[in-house]
Design a protein around this motif. Structure first.
Motif, PDB file in Angstrom:
ATOM      1  N   VAL A 180       0.859  -1.251  -0.168  1.00 25.32           N
ATOM      2  CA  VAL A 180       0.016  -0.167   0.065  1.00 25.32           C
ATOM      3  C   VAL A 180       1.027   1.427   0.031  1.00 25.32           C
ATOM      4  CG1 VAL A 180      -1.772   1.154   1.426  1.00 25.32           C
ATOM      5  CG2 VAL A 180      -1.854  -1.294   1.242  1.00 25.32           C
ATOM      6  N   ASN A 181       0.641   1.993  -0.833  1.00 26.00           N
ATOM      7  CA  ASN A 181       1.373   3.383  -0.957  1.00 26.00           C
ATOM      8  C   ASN A 181       0.546   4.507  -0.226  1.00 26.00           C
ATOM      9  OD1 ASN A 181       2.101   5.920  -1.511  1.00 26.00           O
ATOM     10  ND2 ASN A 181       3.376   5.157  -3.645  1.00 26.00           N
ATOM     11  N   VAL A 182       0.842   4.507   1.293  1.00 28.30           N
ATOM     12  CA  VAL A 182       0.163   5.239   2.145  1.00 28.30           C
ATOM     13  C   VAL A 182      -0.096   6.740   1.779  1.00 28.30           C
ATOM     14  CG1 VAL A 182       0.128   5.922   4.367  1.00 28.30           C
ATOM     15  CG2 VAL A 182       0.629   3.667   3.894  1.00 28.30           C
ATOM     16  N   VAL A 183       1.146   7.314   1.380  1.00 27.10           N
ATOM     17  CA  VAL A 183       0.963   8.591   0.990  1.00 27.10           C
ATOM     18  C   VAL A 183      -0.139   8.932  -0.477  1.00 27.10           C
ATOM     19  CG1 VAL A 183       2.392  10.680   0.034  1.00 27.10           C
ATOM     20  CG2 VAL A 183       3.271   9.057   1.710  1.00 27.10           C
ATOM     21  N   ASP A 184       0.100   8.137  -1.181  1.00 27.90           N
ATOM     22  CA  ASP A 184      -0.832   8.257  -2.665  1.00 27.90           C
ATOM     23  C   ASP A 184      -2.293   7.831  -2.162  1.00 27.90           C
ATOM     24  OD1 ASP A 184       1.234   9.037  -4.131  1.00 27.90           O
ATOM     25  OD2 ASP A 184       1.521   7.225  -5.201  1.00 27.90           O
ATOM     26  N   GLU A 185      -2.309   6.795  -1.428  1.00 25.79           N
ATOM     27  CA  GLU A 185      -3.802   6.552  -0.848  1.00 25.79           C
ATOM     28  C   GLU A 185      -4.506   7.571  -0.134  1.00 25.79           C
ATOM     29  OE1 GLU A 185      -6.109   4.080  -1.602  1.00 25.79           O
ATOM     30  OE2 GLU A 185      -4.700   3.770  -3.168  1.00 25.79           O
ATOM     31  N   LEU A 186      -3.731   8.091   0.938  1.00 29.75           N
ATOM     32  CA  LEU A 186      -4.109   9.177   1.764  1.00 29.75           C
ATOM     33  C   LEU A 186      -4.718  10.294   0.681  1.00 29.75           C
ATOM     34  CD1 LEU A 186      -2.314   9.243   4.968  1.00 29.75           C
ATOM     35  CD2 LEU A 186      -4.480   8.499   4.613  1.00 29.75           C
ATOM     36  N   ALA A 187      -3.857  10.760  -0.121  1.00 28.58           N
ATOM     37  CA  ALA A 187      -4.123  11.750  -1.176  1.00 28.58           C
ATOM     38  C   ALA A 187      -5.489  11.559  -1.675  1.00 28.58           C
ATOM     39  CB  ALA A 187      -2.730  12.093  -2.216  1.00 28.58           C
ATOM     40  N   ARG A 188      -5.485  10.414  -2.350  1.00 35.25           N
ATOM     41  CA  ARG A 188      -6.943  10.071  -2.886  1.00 35.25           C
ATOM     42  C   ARG A 188      -8.060   9.958  -1.954  1.00 35.25           C
ATOM     43  NH1 ARG A 188      -6.882   6.887  -7.874  1.00 35.25           N
ATOM     44  NH2 ARG A 188      -8.054   5.061  -6.911  1.00 35.25           N
ATOM     45  N   THR A 189      -7.956   9.581  -0.930  1.00 36.14           N
ATOM     46  CA  THR A 189      -8.981   9.537   0.110  1.00 36.14           C
ATOM     47  C   THR A 189      -9.380  11.027   0.307  1.00 36.14           C
ATOM     48  OG1 THR A 189      -7.928   7.770   1.318  1.00 36.14           O
ATOM     49  CG2 THR A 189      -9.705   8.665   2.499  1.00 36.14           C
ATOM     50  N   ARG A 190      -8.533  11.827   0.462  1.00 37.92           N
ATOM     51  CA  ARG A 190      -8.686  13.346   0.637  1.00 37.92           C
ATOM     52  C   ARG A 190      -8.870  14.200  -0.416  1.00 37.92           C
ATOM     53  NH1 ARG A 190      -3.286  13.829   4.415  1.00 37.92           N
ATOM     54  NH2 ARG A 190      -4.108  12.497   5.991  1.00 37.92           N
ATOM     55  N   LYS A 191      -8.955  13.462  -1.781  1.00 35.81           N
ATOM     56  CA  LYS A 191      -9.331  13.861  -3.056  1.00 35.81           C
ATOM     57  C   LYS A 191      -8.296  15.107  -3.162  1.00 35.81           C
ATOM     58  CE  LYS A 191     -14.019  12.495  -4.000  1.00 35.81           C
ATOM     59  NZ  LYS A 191     -14.035  11.374  -2.984  1.00 35.81           N
ATOM     60  N   SER A 192      -7.193  14.983  -2.763  1.00 36.19           N
ATOM     61  CA  SER A 192      -6.290  16.139  -3.053  1.00 36.19           C
ATOM     62  C   SER A 192      -4.984  15.274  -3.858  1.00 36.19           C
ATOM     63  CB  SER A 192      -5.594  16.588  -1.874  1.00 36.19           C
ATOM     64  OG  SER A 192      -4.702  15.678  -0.935  1.00 36.19           O
ATOM     65  N   LEU A 193      -5.104  15.430  -5.073  1.00 30.11           N
ATOM     66  CA  LEU A 193      -4.518  14.526  -6.011  1.00 30.11           C
ATOM     67  C   LEU A 193      -3.019  14.930  -6.201  1.00 30.11           C
ATOM     68  CD1 LEU A 193      -7.185  14.706  -8.732  1.00 30.11           C
ATOM     69  CD2 LEU A 193      -6.977  13.095  -7.141  1.00 30.11           C
ATOM     70  N   ASN A 194      -2.138  13.822  -6.078  1.00 30.37           N
ATOM     71  CA  ASN A 194      -0.745  14.029  -6.132  1.00 30.37           C
ATOM     72  C   ASN A 194      -0.396  13.805  -7.609  1.00 30.37           C
ATOM     73  OD1 ASN A 194       0.012  13.921  -3.573  1.00 30.37           O
ATOM     74  ND2 ASN A 194       0.622  11.913  -3.430  1.00 30.37           N
ATOM     75  N   THR A 195      -0.057  14.997  -8.278  1.00 28.88           N
ATOM     76  CA  THR A 195       0.197  14.719  -9.637  1.00 28.88           C
ATOM     77  C   THR A 195       1.690  15.573  -9.990  1.00 28.88           C
ATOM     78  OG1 THR A 195      -0.586  17.244  -9.863  1.00 28.88           O
ATOM     79  CG2 THR A 195      -2.116  15.505 -10.227  1.00 28.88           C
ATOM     80  N   ASP A 196       2.515  15.051  -8.964  1.00 30.50           N
ATOM     81  CA  ASP A 196       3.723  15.637  -8.992  1.00 30.50           C
ATOM     82  C   ASP A 196       4.853  14.915 -10.074  1.00 30.50           C
ATOM     83  OD1 ASP A 196       3.231  13.571  -7.021  1.00 30.50           O
ATOM     84  OD2 ASP A 196       5.265  13.181  -6.966  1.00 30.50           O
ATOM     85  N   GLU A 197       5.602  15.501 -10.538  1.00 31.86           N
ATOM     86  CA  GLU A 197       6.679  14.909 -11.741  1.00 31.86           C
ATOM     87  C   GLU A 197       7.323  13.935 -10.846  1.00 31.86           C
ATOM     88  OE1 GLU A 197       7.232  15.808 -14.664  1.00 31.86           O
ATOM     89  OE2 GLU A 197       5.576  16.946 -14.930  1.00 31.86           O
ATOM     90  N   ARG A 198       7.515  12.750 -11.327  1.00 36.74           N
ATOM     91  CA  ARG A 198       8.279  11.433 -10.907  1.00 36.74           C
ATOM     92  C   ARG A 198       9.133  11.143 -11.861  1.00 36.74           C
ATOM     93  NH1 ARG A 198       3.944   8.687  -6.866  1.00 36.74           N
ATOM     94  NH2 ARG A 198       3.125  10.530  -5.783  1.00 36.74           N
ATOM     95  N   GLU A 199      10.297  10.502 -11.256  1.00 40.83           N
ATOM     96  CA  GLU A 199      11.426  10.053 -12.198  1.00 40.83           C
ATOM     97  C   GLU A 199      11.209   8.716 -12.742  1.00 40.83           C
ATOM     98  OE1 GLU A 199      15.281  10.089 -10.480  1.00 40.83           O
ATOM     99  OE2 GLU A 199      14.803  12.285  -9.931  1.00 40.83           O
ATOM    100  N   GLU A 200      11.668   8.428 -14.076  1.00 39.73           N
ATOM    101  CA  GLU A 200      11.562   7.185 -14.680  1.00 39.73           C
ATOM    102  C   GLU A 200      10.231   6.889 -15.045  1.00 39.73           C
ATOM    103  OE1 GLU A 200      13.845   4.211 -12.335  1.00 39.73           O
ATOM    104  OE2 GLU A 200      15.380   5.592 -12.217  1.00 39.73           O
TER     105      GLU A 200
END
Ligand SMILES: [Fe+2]
Length: 280
Positions: free
Chosen positions: A166-186
């Motif tokens: 479980v990716n806790v950071v991404d999951e919490l962001a989705r739960t809070r509807k605050s979307l993680n759309t940051d640039e990621r490597e690779e």
């Protein structure tokens, strides 16, 4: 606002299911042979007609009722009622059967099949980084038509073994509807032209880049998963025909094909007179 206790409960439940998912996926990794697999980093792009071994399939879809169904201002169109030639194409292609079997093992089944047309600009939780919380599972994303230049899908390719956690950071962001759309490597961006088909493991971190385009994607989506895993996690994680909530209706004209197909999980199949349904 979501309470801390509620969030904790959601993550705890996900982590409990994650253990079950890993136990199945470890077994799939044992039979996985990378040299036979055409999805080396969990994804590959094809042309629809090539993967389904059906010349003219894309054109047929473009001229069909399912293409016409989305009206001008509509943002999303979803349907689980598919014509017989779509079932036929999906169940008859040896190339598709081999692709999904080599990636997911001998217990693979067709888990869902639906039409989804999306107009860009749709604010959706799929826009934020996520995986689908089911471990290894393939989505075959057949973009049979486009209007304008539709937005991309962004993926983070990974080799197997790539066990689900479980990716806790991404999951919490989705739960809070605050979307993680940051640039990621690779990461890689997959764009679409009419007739393109993306096959990808929804266990890879991914997101729809809905803000990047201004078009429409008309898609048929087929999902494939290990049937024993799906039986163990249905209701706890998003899987199962009709997104685990409805039975798919299958046209009677493809009955014998459906009954003979290795990709059909017979325990989900119910045949009564002219009515064939598939689901829990
Ligand atoms: Fe997803």
């Amino acid at each position: 606002m979501f309470s801390f206790i509620k969030e904790k409960k959601i993550i705890y439940k996900r982590q409990k299911t994650a253990k079950v998912i890993r136990d199945f996926d470890i077994k799939t990794d044992l039979v996985y042979d990378q040299s036979k697999c055409v999805l080396p980093n969990g994804f590959a792009k094809f042309r629809i007609d090539e993967l389904l071994e059906f010349n003219g399939f894309t054109l047929k879809l473009q001229q069909s009722e399912i293409r016409q169904a989305m009206s001008c201002g509509q943002k999303i169109f979803l349907s689980w009622n598919l014509p017989d030639y779509v079932w036929q194409a999906v169940l008859e292609s040896k190339k598709l059967l081999n692709t999904v079997t080599n990636y997911l093992g001998p217990n693979v089944r067709l888990d869902d099949l639906y039409v989804k047309s999306v107009r860009d600009g749709l604010q959706s939780v799929s826009e934020g980084w996520h995986d689908d919380n089911v471990g290894y599972r393939l989505k075959v994303f057949m973009v049979f038509d486009v209007e304008g230049i539709p937005s991309n899908t962004i993926l983070m390719p990974k080799n197997r073994p790539n066990l689900y956690h479980v990716n806790v950071v991404d999951e919490l962001a989705r739960t809070r509807k605050s979307l993680n759309t940051d640039e990621r490597e690779e990461t890689i961006k997959v764009g679409y032209e009419a007739g393109d088909c993306l096959v990808f493991d929804t266990n890879l971190p991914h997101r729809g880049d809905y803000a990047s385009g201004a078009g429409v994607r008309h898609c048929i989506i087929a999902e494939f998963i290990d049937r024993n895993k799906a039986d163990a996690i249905v209701g706890k994680a998003p899987c199962g025909p009709g997104q685990g909530r409805r039975k798919l209706q299958i046209p009677n004209s493809v009955r014998s094909l459906v009954e003979a197909s290795k990709l059909i999980d017979k325990k989900l199949l119910s045949v009564q007179d002219d009515n064939i349904s598939y689901g829990y």
